[in-house]
Enzyme design. Structure first.
Site, PDB file in Angstrom:
ATOM      1  N   ARG A  61      65.891 102.022  28.474  1.00 54.60           N
ATOM      2  CA  ARG A  61      64.564 101.447  28.218  1.00 54.60           C
ATOM      3  C   ARG A  61      63.438 102.459  28.381  1.00 54.60           C
ATOM      4  O   ARG A  61      62.361 102.279  27.818  1.00 54.60           O
ATOM      5  CB  ARG A  61      64.350 100.201  29.078  1.00 54.60           C
ATOM      6  N   GLU A  98      73.320 100.057  44.325  1.00 53.49           N
ATOM      7  CA  GLU A  98      73.521  99.053  45.365  1.00 53.49           C
ATOM      8  C   GLU A  98      75.009  98.787  45.589  1.00 53.49           C
ATOM      9  O   GLU A  98      75.466  98.636  46.710  1.00 53.49           O
ATOM     10  CB  GLU A  98      72.804  97.762  44.955  1.00 53.49           C
TER      11      GLU A  98
END
Length: 173
Positions: A61, A98
């Site tokens: 993006r 994460e």
């Protein structure tokens, strides 16, 4: 358009890509021609009088915003990509997510030594991806001038991870 107007065009998608995540969907922002132009215009206004030698876009993006901004600034665009997407010799870096790790790459010859680089991505969350991108830029001989984001999720404290680098965000949540 105000920043609030721009923020109102970002759609919130609950539980995407996994339960508990509130995904900020930019497709509604970039799908609005006036809003997309406003974002690029605001970024251009910020950087047009600064010494920027190249704009870096982070896959994927980040490419949406980095390409038109590089064009407007009259400088080259350097992509940072996922592994195996760049055809020439690259520097690679692995970084922590994460849950697990990820990798990014940049061409070894992406910059002239000391080039001042503006890094653009759509969103600043925890700062892991952008920190890895900064390391790659420095490996390739560039100097990070500033990190720019369309959206910053302030509650995730990504700026803290990047504290020695200048950070700009257009919209904060």
């Amino acid at each position: 358009m105000t920043r609030q107007d721009l923020a109102s065009l970002i759609r919130n998608i609950p539980d995407f890509p996994i339960p508990g995540i509130q995904f900020k969907d930019i497709t509604t922002l970039i799908g609005n021609g006036q809003a997309f132009s406003e974002v690029i215009d605001r970024l251009h206004e910020r950087y047009q009088n600064q010494q920027i030698d190249a704009v870096v876009g982070i896959e994927s993006r980040g490419f949406i915003f980095s390409a038109p901004l590089a064009y407007r600034l009259g400088v080259g665009l350097v992509p940072i990509r996922k592994p195996g997407k760049l055809p020439a010799a690259t520097y690679q870096i692995e970084y922590q997510l994460e849950y697990g790790t990820n990798r990014l790459e940049i061409h070894r010859d992406a910059f002239q030594p000391g080039a001042r680089v503006l890094v653009i991505d759509d969103l600043l969350a925890t700062g892991g991806t952008i920190a890895a991108a900064c390391d790659l830029i420095e490996m390739a001989g560039g100097q990070v001038a500033e990190l720019a984001f369309v959206i910053e999720l302030t509650f995730l404290n990504g700026r803290e991870r990047l504290r020695e680098r200048p950070v700009f965000s257009l919209i904060q949540f």
